[in-house]
Design an enzyme around this catalytic site. Structure first.
Site, PDB file in Angstrom:
ATOM      1  N   GLY A  77       6.868   4.875   8.671  1.00  0.00           N
ATOM      2  CA  GLY A  77       6.021   6.032   8.883  1.00  0.00           C
ATOM      3  C   GLY A  77       6.196   6.587  10.281  1.00  0.00           C
ATOM      4  O   GLY A  77       7.256   6.419  10.901  1.00  0.00           O
ATOM      5  N   SER A  78       5.169   7.200  10.800  1.00  0.00           N
ATOM      6  CA  SER A  78       5.264   7.871  12.090  1.00  0.00           C
ATOM      7  C   SER A  78       5.198   6.885  13.247  1.00  0.00           C
ATOM      8  O   SER A  78       4.621   5.796  13.128  1.00  0.00           O
ATOM      9  CB  SER A  78       4.144   8.898  12.229  1.00  0.00           C
ATOM     10  OG  SER A  78       2.894   8.245  12.402  1.00  0.00           O
TER      11      SER A  78
ATOM     12  N   LYS B  32       0.849  -1.197   0.000  1.00  0.00           N
ATOM     13  CA  LYS B  32       0.000   0.000   0.000  1.00  0.00           C
ATOM     14  C   LYS B  32       0.880   1.240   0.000  1.00  0.00           C
ATOM     15  O   LYS B  32       1.508   1.561   1.003  1.00  0.00           O
ATOM     16  CB  LYS B  32      -0.928   0.053   1.215  1.00  0.00           C
ATOM     17  CG  LYS B  32      -2.028   1.114   1.028  1.00  0.00           C
ATOM     18  CD  LYS B  32      -2.695   1.532   2.314  1.00  0.00           C
ATOM     19  CE  LYS B  32      -2.032   2.711   2.968  1.00  0.00           C
ATOM     20  NZ  LYS B  32      -2.088   3.963   2.171  1.00  0.00           N
TER      21      LYS B  32
ATOM     22  N   GLU C  49       8.989  15.211  16.320  1.00  0.00           N
ATOM     23  CA  GLU C  49       9.385  15.164  14.913  1.00  0.00           C
ATOM     24  C   GLU C  49       8.518  16.117  14.101  1.00  0.00           C
ATOM     25  O   GLU C  49       7.296  15.982  14.067  1.00  0.00           O
ATOM     26  CB  GLU C  49       9.268  13.742  14.361  1.00  0.00           C
ATOM     27  CG  GLU C  49       9.803  13.621  12.950  1.00  0.00           C
ATOM     28  CD  GLU C  49       9.773  12.198  12.431  1.00  0.00           C
ATOM     29  OE1 GLU C  49      10.734  11.793  11.768  1.00  0.00           O
ATOM     30  OE2 GLU C  49       8.778  11.494  12.691  1.00  0.00           O
TER      31      GLU C  49
ATOM     32  N   VAL D 203       1.487   6.059  14.281  1.00  0.00           N
ATOM     33  CA  VAL D 203       0.834   5.024  13.482  1.00  0.00           C
ATOM     34  C   VAL D 203       1.476   3.670  13.754  1.00  0.00           C
ATOM     35  O   VAL D 203       0.784   2.643  13.789  1.00  0.00           O
ATOM     36  CB  VAL D 203       0.885   5.376  11.987  1.00  0.00           C
ATOM     37  CG1 VAL D 203       0.291   4.251  11.137  1.00  0.00           C
ATOM     38  CG2 VAL D 203       0.127   6.673  11.721  1.00  0.00           C
ATOM     39  N   GLY D 204       2.783   3.646  13.956  1.00  0.00           N
ATOM     40  CA  GLY D 204       3.461   2.393  14.271  1.00  0.00           C
ATOM     41  C   GLY D 204       2.887   1.720  15.509  1.00  0.00           C
ATOM     42  O   GLY D 204       2.724   0.494  15.557  1.00  0.00           O
TER      43      GLY D 204
ATOM     44  N   GLU E 187       9.938   0.967  10.782  1.00  0.00           N
ATOM     45  CA  GLU E 187      10.945   2.022  10.656  1.00  0.00           C
ATOM     46  C   GLU E 187      10.183   3.321  10.846  1.00  0.00           C
ATOM     47  O   GLU E 187       9.425   3.744   9.976  1.00  0.00           O
ATOM     48  CB  GLU E 187      11.629   1.949   9.298  1.00  0.00           C
ATOM     49  CG  GLU E 187      12.950   2.712   9.260  1.00  0.00           C
ATOM     50  CD  GLU E 187      12.799   4.157   8.825  1.00  0.00           C
ATOM     51  OE1 GLU E 187      12.630   5.009   9.725  1.00  0.00           O
ATOM     52  OE2 GLU E 187      12.856   4.437   7.628  1.00  0.00           O
TER      53      GLU E 187
ATOM     54  N   CYS F 208      13.172  10.860   7.692  1.00  0.00           N
ATOM     55  CA  CYS F 208      13.048  10.311   9.045  1.00  0.00           C
ATOM     56  C   CYS F 208      14.343  10.438   9.834  1.00  0.00           C
ATOM     57  O   CYS F 208      14.324  10.561  11.060  1.00  0.00           O
ATOM     58  CB  CYS F 208      12.598   8.855   8.983  1.00  0.00           C
ATOM     59  SG  CYS F 208      13.650   7.807   7.961  1.00  0.00           S
TER      60      CYS F 208
END
Length: 493
Positions: free
Chosen positions: A235-236, A182, A389, A239-240, A257, A291
């Site tokens: 991603g963030s 995705k 971040e 969300v992780g 990651e 990142c």
């Protein structure tokens, strides 16, 4: 597949089981050029039923299709063919990437070249997956076999779209997995272009499926699906954490990651010109949408004022411009959502520290999500702009007293993706390297990334590693095989 329509608005459907699924009658979402704020593509949304179809296609391809019978050598050849197609279409892909992300065309060209290199690397690694023979205390043969983990669900970010697709797909395919990928909803274009070549290179249907949609719907359905064996996400951190909780219900393997707030540490004895360039490059490359961005710039007090002044003077010369102009050094942020997020942090920063340069919208542009290169100085490491971040062209410059103080500040963060240290003293450099809690530490450089070396972080920057043989290992299971060579009965009765 894709097609150019009026006003050069491209259209894309989902790619499932070797077919383009979804059409104009289905729900679609727009994709924008962030430099003009104009729609450049429309993409079909993958419903929960489409996600189910994609996962089932990947499961069938993994278990009963021709893919399980494909030799490692043949898997490697397919990856080489895909790399060749990417190189042949590099100019188109770089242009689409630059238009979709806002990054400068020169950076996009490097990204596309690195994408091809990634597929080539894992093409060469596909036939080098090996187990071990184990010396057990018995008249027996014991050995291990490496086998693919199964169906991999892969969710990638918008800052390096095609390269992040390669980081996920290449090791998975080399291992023998099948995939449901995705792309980020902001930047799906180049991944969908790549899907158009799968049949041509001989990839069996269902081995790679690419679906589109929002993270909270399409992405969430992929993570929760019981037919998926592993989730790989970039991603963030926020969300992780959601993904880990959802994946726990089916005990999927997960690699993450996530974000970073990387310290870029400058000692007084470092090479001056290289250091100032490294400080700016580390935080302003790709508009700061990186990142591993060196967004916390730690400078020894002996050189602090002079260093900030030098950074400001060089930052004035950073050329903001349209992504397709070859002299552009910084383009717009990827979306209005990201522009609003960064802008909110600029306002927070003005209350927490002193603005040395920048601090707002780049006013020379009538349209587009352009933000000035911004440097906040005299920042306390407890400030929000030093701890959270931002993911934009925003540097926070923090003074330190000496080696111990630099290490303390560097480690005082919930993240641990990357760090850099600049000094001519090799002993000091290695003391800092050993003390800093980060997955990647550069010495007298910032941001070099090679497919041969592992990538991943400590703490809330995630777990697992990508790239190199470490990235391949994340898509493999280890099976122990025991072969009895002793004909004597066990004698249990």
């Amino acid at each position: 597949m894709a097609g150019s329509g009026k006003n050069d608005v491209r259209s894309y459907r989902n790619f499932i089981n070797g077919q383009w699924v979804g059409g104009t009658a289905d729900e679609t979402f727009p994709v924008y050029d962030p430099s003009t704020e104009e729609v450049i593509a429309r993409v079909a949304v993958a419903s929960s039923a489409s996600v189910d179809r994609a996962v089932n296609a990947a499961r069938t391809a993994f278990e009963t299709g021709p893919w399980p019978q494909t030799t490692p050598q043949d898997r490697g050849r397919l990856l080489f063919k895909l790399a060749d197609k990417i190189r042949q279409n590099a100019a188109l892909l770089a242009e689409l990437e630059a238009r979709n992300t806002g990054k400068p065309i020169v950076e996009a060209e490097y990204d596309i070249a690195d994408t091809a290199t990634c597929f080539e690397y894992y093409g060469g690694l596909a036939n080098k997956i090996m187990g071990q023979v184990l010396p057990v205390p018995a008249n027996a043969l014991s050995f291990t076999m490496k086998e693919p983990v199964g169906v991999a669900g892969q969710i990638i970010p918008w800052n390096y779209p095609l390269m992040m697709a390669a980081w996920k797909l290449a090791p998975a395919l080399a291992a023998g997995c099948t995939c449901v990928l995705k792309p980020a909803e902001q930047t799906p274009i180049t991944a969908m272009e790549m899907a158009g070549w799968f049949e041509e290179i001989g990839l069996p249907p269902g081995v790679v499926n690419i679906i589109n949609g929002m993270g909270e719907t399409t992405g969430a359905a992929l993570v929760a699906h019981p037919g998926v064996d592993k989730i790989a996400f970039t991603g963030s951190a926020a969300v992780g954490k959601i993904i880990v909780k959802s994946a726990a219900d089916t005990l999927k393997r997960v690699t993450l990651e996530l974000g970073g707030k990387s310290p870029n540490i400058f000692f007084a004895d470092a090479d001056w010109e290289a250091s100032v360039d490294g400080a700016l490059f580390g935080v302003f490359i790709n508009q700061g949408e990186v990142c591993s961005a060196g967004s916390r710039i730690l400078v020894e007090k002996k050189i602090y004022s002079k260093f900030v002044e030098a950074m400001v003077e060089k930052a004035k010369r950073i050329k903001l411009g349209a992504p397709l102009e070859r002299d552009t050094k910084m383009g717009p942020l990827v979306s209005k959502e990201q522009y609003d997020r960064v802008s909110s942090y600029l306002e927070i920063g003005k209350k927490e520290a002193r603005v040395a340069i920048g601090g707002g919208r780049a006013k020379q542009f009538g349209k587009g999500y352009y933000v000035e290169p911004t440097i906040f100085c005299d920042v306390n490491n407890n400030a929000r702009i030093a701890r959270e971040e931002i993911f934009g062209p925003v540097a926070t410059v923090i003074p330190f007293d000496g080696e111990a103080d630099a290490i303390r500040i560097a480690n005082d963060t919930p993240y641990g993706l990357a760090a850099a240290v600049w000094t001519r003293d090799i002993y000091k450099a290695f003391r800092v390297v050993k003390a800093v809690r980060a997955g990647i530490v550069w010495v007298n450089h910032m941001q070099p990334t090679y497919v041969e070396a592992p990538w991943g972080g400590y703490k809330q920057s995630g777990f697992g590693r990508e790239l190199g043989p470490w990235g391949l290992e994340e898509y493999l299971e280890t099976k122990q095989v025991f072969v009895n060579l002793d004909e004597t009965p066990i004698g249990w009765y």
